[in-house]
Design a protein around this motif. Structure first.
Motif, PDB file in Angstrom:
ATOM      1  N   ALA A  89       0.836  -1.214   0.000  1.00  0.00           N
ATOM      2  CA  ALA A  89       0.000   0.000   0.000  1.00  0.00           C
ATOM      3  C   ALA A  89       0.867   1.259   0.000  1.00  0.00           C
ATOM      4  CB  ALA A  89      -0.930  -0.005   1.205  1.00  0.00           C
ATOM      5  N   LEU A  90       1.964   1.231   0.785  1.00  0.00           N
ATOM      6  CA  LEU A  90       2.860   2.392   0.823  1.00  0.00           C
ATOM      7  C   LEU A  90       3.506   2.616  -0.535  1.00  0.00           C
ATOM      8  CD1 LEU A  90       4.563   1.838   4.297  1.00  0.00           C
ATOM      9  CD2 LEU A  90       2.785   3.493   3.718  1.00  0.00           C
ATOM     10  N   ALA A 113       2.277   1.745  -3.422  1.00  0.00           N
ATOM     11  CA  ALA A 113       1.242   2.256  -4.330  1.00  0.00           C
ATOM     12  C   ALA A 113       0.963   3.734  -4.074  1.00  0.00           C
ATOM     13  CB  ALA A 113      -0.033   1.435  -4.156  1.00  0.00           C
ATOM     14  N   ILE A 114       0.945   4.110  -2.776  1.00  0.00           N
ATOM     15  CA  ILE A 114       0.702   5.524  -2.443  1.00  0.00           C
ATOM     16  C   ILE A 114       1.843   6.396  -2.962  1.00  0.00           C
ATOM     17  CG2 ILE A 114       0.531   7.151  -0.526  1.00  0.00           C
ATOM     18  CD1 ILE A 114      -0.950   4.964   1.021  1.00  0.00           C
ATOM     19  N   ARG A 115       3.074   5.925  -2.789  1.00  0.00           N
ATOM     20  CA  ARG A 115       4.213   6.714  -3.269  1.00  0.00           C
ATOM     21  C   ARG A 115       4.165   6.867  -4.786  1.00  0.00           C
ATOM     22  NH1 ARG A 115      10.316   4.666  -2.369  1.00  0.00           N
ATOM     23  NH2 ARG A 115       9.619   3.196  -3.987  1.00  0.00           N
ATOM     24  N   THR A 125       1.510   6.757  -6.623  1.00  0.00           N
ATOM     25  CA  THR A 125       0.388   7.656  -6.934  1.00  0.00           C
ATOM     26  C   THR A 125       0.771   9.113  -6.696  1.00  0.00           C
ATOM     27  OG1 THR A 125      -1.166   5.913  -6.285  1.00  0.00           O
ATOM     28  CG2 THR A 125      -2.027   8.152  -6.453  1.00  0.00           C
ATOM     29  N   LEU A 126       1.475   9.369  -5.591  1.00  0.00           N
ATOM     30  CA  LEU A 126       1.900  10.745  -5.298  1.00  0.00           C
ATOM     31  C   LEU A 126       2.864  11.252  -6.372  1.00  0.00           C
ATOM     32  CD1 LEU A 126       2.391  10.574  -1.423  1.00  0.00           C
ATOM     33  CD2 LEU A 126       0.515  11.634  -2.676  1.00  0.00           C
TER      34      LEU A 126
END
Length: 352
Positions: free
Chosen positions: A118-119, A121-123, A125-126
């Motif tokens: 998840a981290l 994927a978040i990175r 995405t950011l």
């Protein structure tokens, strides 16, 4: 040299044999035939010797070039090449063993409960969001530039259309006048030109009166207050359009803001009159009236100097630099002398 000695020996030996054979066994025509065959054999031997000499010279030159090349380039020995090959082979074998060990072992992956995916994927995405923002900003700048260029091109196109229409109207008018004048006498043409000149003068005089009236209204109602405010240390002409004479009476602070009205009206009025006397040389007029009078005097002096430019200099000498002078220079109505900032003149609007 060795080949030449061999040829000489062959020749001597052949000559010796020829003499013995000729004396013992040959006679007449047989001697001539033998001599011709001997000469052909000798020529063949000489040709082969020359070919061998040419080949030998080429081999000598090639050996010399190879020797120079060996001196310039250090060629590793067979032992060094063998050692380098063994070292490279060992590196390849170690890398192969490492890859095989990695392939045999299972990859280390996070557990299903781990927050790492998840981290990541978040990175990701950011990062995509930041890249999108930068792209949007760049595209907005390009869009603004393209829109400005489009406006300029559109304005240029409209100007060209207006110019074309004006030229076409002028050409049509000239053709009409030429056609009309073709059937008129000289006196009629002269009378028409005089009438046209009179009408043009009347139109110019009317436009001049309207322009002077508008100029006087602008100076009296708007410009005078702003000029007085700048002379008093307030905002520059054009920065504040809502000024009034009450603000001029109280004056302005060092930051250009209106001062508060003083409680002692007599002392405040005395200081105001002294201030006006120092700035405009009069205390009987209001600030706006004094600034208006000063501006009109400046414009009149500039017009008189421009009208007498052929007889004298178009520049006037300034007693001081005030808001009126700065305003005329800022709006490109007047300009300072390039070598003397105390001199001012009107710009030549009609000059090429």
């Amino acid at each position: 040299m060795a080949s030449q000695l061999t040829i000489n020996k062959v020749q001597e030996y052949a000559s010796h044999l020829a003499k013995e054979d000729v004396e013992n066994r040959l006679a007449g025509d047989e001697l001539d035939d033998y001599a011709s065959r001997l000469n052909r054999s000798l020529n063949s031997l000489q040709y082969q010797v020359k070919q061998h000499e040419s080949i030998l010279e080429k081999v000598i030159i090639t050996n010399a070039a190879v020797g120079q090349l060996r001196e310039q380039i250090s060629v590793p020995s067979i032992e060094e090449s063998s050692e380098n090959f063994k070292a490279h082979l060992q590196q390849v074998q170690k890398a192969t063993a490492s890859y095989k060990s990695l392939i045999a072992s299972e990859p280390t992956l996070p557990s299903p409960e781990s927050p790492l995916p998840a981290l990541l994927a978040i990175r990701r995405t950011l990062n995509l969001i930041e890249q999108t923002k930068r792209t949007i900003k760049d595209m907005q700048e390009k869009l603004l530039s393209a829109q400005a260029e489009l406006r300029n091109e559109d304005q240029t196109f409209r100007d060209a259309q207006y110019l074309r229409q004006a030229l076409e109207d002028r050409v049509a008018k000239l053709r009409t006048e030429e056609t009309a004048q073709g059937s008129q006498s000289v006196n009629e043409i002269a009378a028409g030109l005089v009438l046209e000149q009179q009408l043009r003068r009347r139109r110019y005089a009317k436009e001049l009166r309207n322009l002077v009236r508008a100029f006087n209204i602008f100076v009296a109602e708007d410009l005078s207050v702003m000029l007085a405010a700048e002379d008093l240390g307030g905002p520059v002409v054009g920065d504040a359009l809502d000024l009034n004479e009450e603000a001029l009476k109280s004056g302005f602070t060092q930051q250009g803001k209106p001062k508060k009205t003083s409680a002692d009206d007599d002392k405040a009025e005395m200081r105001r009159l002294e201030r006006n006397e120092q700035i405009w040389g009069t205390g009987s007029q209001s600030e706006a009236e004094a600034a208006e009078r000063e501006f009109r005097d400046l414009v009149e002096n500039l017009l008189n100097a421009a009208a007498q430019a052929e007889a004298s200099s178009p520049y006037i000498v300034l007693k001081k630099e005030n808001a009126a002078v700065r305003y005329l220079v800022r709006v490109k109505v007047a300009q300072f002398h390039p070598e003397d900032a105390k001199k001012l003149r009107l710009l030549e609007f009609g000059a090429d």
